[in-house]
Design a protein around this motif. Sequence first.
Motif, PDB file in Angstrom:
ATOM      1  N   HIS A  66       0.810  -1.215   0.000  1.00  0.00           N
ATOM      2  CA  HIS A  66       0.000   0.000   0.000  1.00  0.00           C
ATOM      3  C   HIS A  66       0.849   1.274   0.000  1.00  0.00           C
ATOM      4  N   SER A  67       2.136   1.154  -0.239  1.00  0.00           N
ATOM      5  CA  SER A  67       3.005   2.326  -0.237  1.00  0.00           C
ATOM      6  C   SER A  67       2.847   3.107  -1.539  1.00  0.00           C
ATOM      7  N   LYS A  68       2.321   4.338  -1.412  1.00  0.00           N
ATOM      8  CA  LYS A  68       2.171   5.167  -2.614  1.00  0.00           C
ATOM      9  C   LYS A  68       3.527   5.528  -3.200  1.00  0.00           C
ATOM     10  N   TRP A  69       4.541   5.718  -2.335  1.00  0.00           N
ATOM     11  CA  TRP A  69       5.864   6.100  -2.821  1.00  0.00           C
ATOM     12  C   TRP A  69       6.524   4.964  -3.581  1.00  0.00           C
ATOM     13  N   LEU A  70       6.265   3.745  -3.176  1.00  0.00           N
ATOM     14  CA  LEU A  70       6.816   2.597  -3.898  1.00  0.00           C
ATOM     15  C   LEU A  70       6.179   2.487  -5.280  1.00  0.00           C
ATOM     16  N   LYS A  71       4.902   2.776  -5.365  1.00  0.00           N
ATOM     17  CA  LYS A  71       4.221   2.782  -6.667  1.00  0.00           C
ATOM     18  C   LYS A  71       4.785   3.882  -7.558  1.00  0.00           C
ATOM     19  N   VAL A  72       4.970   5.065  -6.983  1.00  0.00           N
ATOM     20  CA  VAL A  72       5.563   6.177  -7.735  1.00  0.00           C
ATOM     21  C   VAL A  72       6.943   5.774  -8.237  1.00  0.00           C
ATOM     22  N   SER A  73       7.733   5.164  -7.381  1.00  0.00           N
ATOM     23  CA  SER A  73       9.080   4.739  -7.752  1.00  0.00           C
ATOM     24  C   SER A  73       9.046   3.759  -8.929  1.00  0.00           C
ATOM     25  N   GLY A  74       8.173   2.774  -8.844  1.00  0.00           N
ATOM     26  CA  GLY A  74       8.068   1.786  -9.926  1.00  0.00           C
ATOM     27  C   GLY A  74       7.688   2.414 -11.253  1.00  0.00           C
ATOM     28  N   TYR A  75       6.667   3.269 -11.226  1.00  0.00           N
ATOM     29  CA  TYR A  75       6.249   3.933 -12.462  1.00  0.00           C
ATOM     30  C   TYR A  75       7.349   4.837 -13.012  1.00  0.00           C
ATOM     31  N   CYS A  76       8.066   5.514 -12.117  1.00  0.00           N
ATOM     32  CA  CYS A  76       9.166   6.381 -12.571  1.00  0.00           C
ATOM     33  C   CYS A  76      10.279   5.570 -13.225  1.00  0.00           C
ATOM     34  N   PHE A  77      10.626   4.427 -12.647  1.00  0.00           N
ATOM     35  CA  PHE A  77      11.679   3.604 -13.246  1.00  0.00           C
ATOM     36  C   PHE A  77      11.258   3.105 -14.635  1.00  0.00           C
ATOM     37  N   ILE A  78      10.000   2.698 -14.772  1.00  0.00           N
ATOM     38  CA  ILE A  78       9.514   2.239 -16.078  1.00  0.00           C
ATOM     39  C   ILE A  78       9.545   3.387 -17.086  1.00  0.00           C
ATOM     40  N   LEU A  79       8.984   4.525 -16.697  1.00  0.00           N
ATOM     41  CA  LEU A  79       8.950   5.676 -17.610  1.00  0.00           C
ATOM     42  C   LEU A  79      10.358   6.174 -17.919  1.00  0.00           C
ATOM     43  N   GLY A  80      11.234   6.159 -16.925  1.00  0.00           N
ATOM     44  CA  GLY A  80      12.614   6.589 -17.147  1.00  0.00           C
ATOM     45  C   GLY A  80      13.330   5.702 -18.155  1.00  0.00           C
ATOM     46  N   ILE A  81      13.113   4.395 -18.052  1.00  0.00           N
ATOM     47  CA  ILE A  81      13.716   3.468 -19.024  1.00  0.00           C
ATOM     48  C   ILE A  81      13.214   3.795 -20.428  1.00  0.00           C
ATOM     49  N   LEU A  82      11.910   3.996 -20.542  1.00  0.00           N
ATOM     50  CA  LEU A  82      11.349   4.281 -21.869  1.00  0.00           C
ATOM     51  C   LEU A  82      11.873   5.592 -22.434  1.00  0.00           C
ATOM     52  N   LEU A  83      11.925   6.636 -21.598  1.00  0.00           N
ATOM     53  CA  LEU A  83      12.365   7.950 -22.084  1.00  0.00           C
ATOM     54  C   LEU A  83      13.879   8.040 -22.259  1.00  0.00           C
ATOM     55  N   PHE A  84      14.627   7.725 -21.201  1.00  0.00           N
ATOM     56  CA  PHE A  84      16.078   7.894 -21.233  1.00  0.00           C
ATOM     57  C   PHE A  84      16.719   6.892 -22.191  1.00  0.00           C
ATOM     58  N   CYS A  85      16.516   5.624 -21.917  1.00  0.00           N
ATOM     59  CA  CYS A  85      17.159   4.590 -22.732  1.00  0.00           C
ATOM     60  C   CYS A  85      16.576   4.562 -24.143  1.00  0.00           C
ATOM     61  N   GLY A  86      15.251   4.675 -24.208  1.00  0.00           N
ATOM     62  CA  GLY A  86      14.607   4.668 -25.529  1.00  0.00           C
ATOM     63  C   GLY A  86      15.091   5.789 -26.423  1.00  0.00           C
ATOM     64  N   SER A  87      15.298   6.970 -25.846  1.00  0.00           N
ATOM     65  CA  SER A  87      15.771   8.087 -26.663  1.00  0.00           C
ATOM     66  C   SER A  87      17.202   7.856 -27.144  1.00  0.00           C
ATOM     67  N   LEU A  88      18.040   7.251 -26.297  1.00  0.00           N
ATOM     68  CA  LEU A  88      19.412   6.953 -26.736  1.00  0.00           C
ATOM     69  C   LEU A  88      19.412   5.912 -27.857  1.00  0.00           C
ATOM     70  N   TYR A  89      18.559   4.894 -27.733  1.00  0.00           N
ATOM     71  CA  TYR A  89      18.455   3.880 -28.794  1.00  0.00           C
ATOM     72  C   TYR A  89      17.943   4.522 -30.087  1.00  0.00           C
ATOM     73  N   ALA A  90      16.955   5.399 -29.949  1.00  0.00           N
ATOM     74  CA  ALA A  90      16.390   6.060 -31.128  1.00  0.00           C
ATOM     75  C   ALA A  90      17.423   6.962 -31.800  1.00  0.00           C
ATOM     76  N   LEU A  91      18.203   7.688 -31.010  1.00  0.00           N
ATOM     77  CA  LEU A  91      19.256   8.534 -31.586  1.00  0.00           C
ATOM     78  C   LEU A  91      20.275   7.694 -32.350  1.00  0.00           C
ATOM     79  N   ALA A  92      20.661   6.566 -31.767  1.00  0.00           N
ATOM     80  CA  ALA A  92      21.624   5.692 -32.436  1.00  0.00           C
ATOM     81  C   ALA A  92      21.061   5.122 -33.731  1.00  0.00           C
ATOM     82  N   ALA A  93      19.737   4.947 -33.757  1.00  0.00           N
ATOM     83  CA  ALA A  93      19.089   4.400 -34.957  1.00  0.00           C
ATOM     84  C   ALA A  93      18.816   5.466 -36.010  1.00  0.00           C
ATOM     85  N   GLY A  94      19.170   6.724 -35.706  1.00  0.00           N
ATOM     86  CA  GLY A  94      19.035   7.781 -36.697  1.00  0.00           C
ATOM     87  C   GLY A  94      17.788   8.637 -36.553  1.00  0.00           C
ATOM     88  N   ALA A  95      17.138   8.590 -35.399  1.00  0.00           N
ATOM     89  CA  ALA A  95      15.956   9.431 -35.183  1.00  0.00           C
ATOM     90  C   ALA A  95      16.350  10.904 -35.231  1.00  0.00           C
TER      91      ALA A  95
END
Length: 130
Positions: A66-95
Motif C-alpha cells: 500500500h506504499s504510494k511512494w513505492l508505486k511512484v518509484s516503480g512507475y518512474c523507473f519504467i517511464l525513465g527506461i522508456l524515455l532515457f534509454c529509448g531516446s538513446l536507442y532512437a538517436l543511435a538508430a538515426g531518429a
Amino acid sequence: MRAQQLIICAAVFAMLSVLIGAFASHGLKAHLSEKELSWVSTGATYQMYHALALLAVGMLSFKLEHSKWLKVSGYCFILGILLFCGSLYALAAGAGSSVVYLTPLGGLVFIGGWCGLIFAAGGIKVTSTD
C-alpha cells in the motif's frame, strides 16, 4: 501496479538490456559510429541498473503493497527506461535530433524514482524480534 507485474517488467527490461547491448556490439558494430555505439551502451547500462531497481521495488511491494511512494518509484523507473534509454536507442538508430530532449527528461524521471524509493523506505516500520 502489483508486485508480480513489477517483477515481470523488471525481468523483461533486464533481458532486453542484454539483447540490445549484445546486438549492438556484435551485429551493429559495422553499421554504427563509435558515438552511436556509445549511446546504445549507455542506454543498455542504465536500462539494466533501473531494471534491477524495479526488481527491488517489486520485491518490496510484497511487504509494502500500500506504499504510494513505492508505486511512484516503480512507475518512474519504467517511464525513465522508456524515455532515457529509448531516446538513446532512437538517436543511435538515426531518429531526428528532437529526440535528444527526451534523454534529460528520462534522467529526471529516474531521479524521481530513486526519491520515491527513499520516501518508501522512510515509511518502513521496523519491528524488533527480541
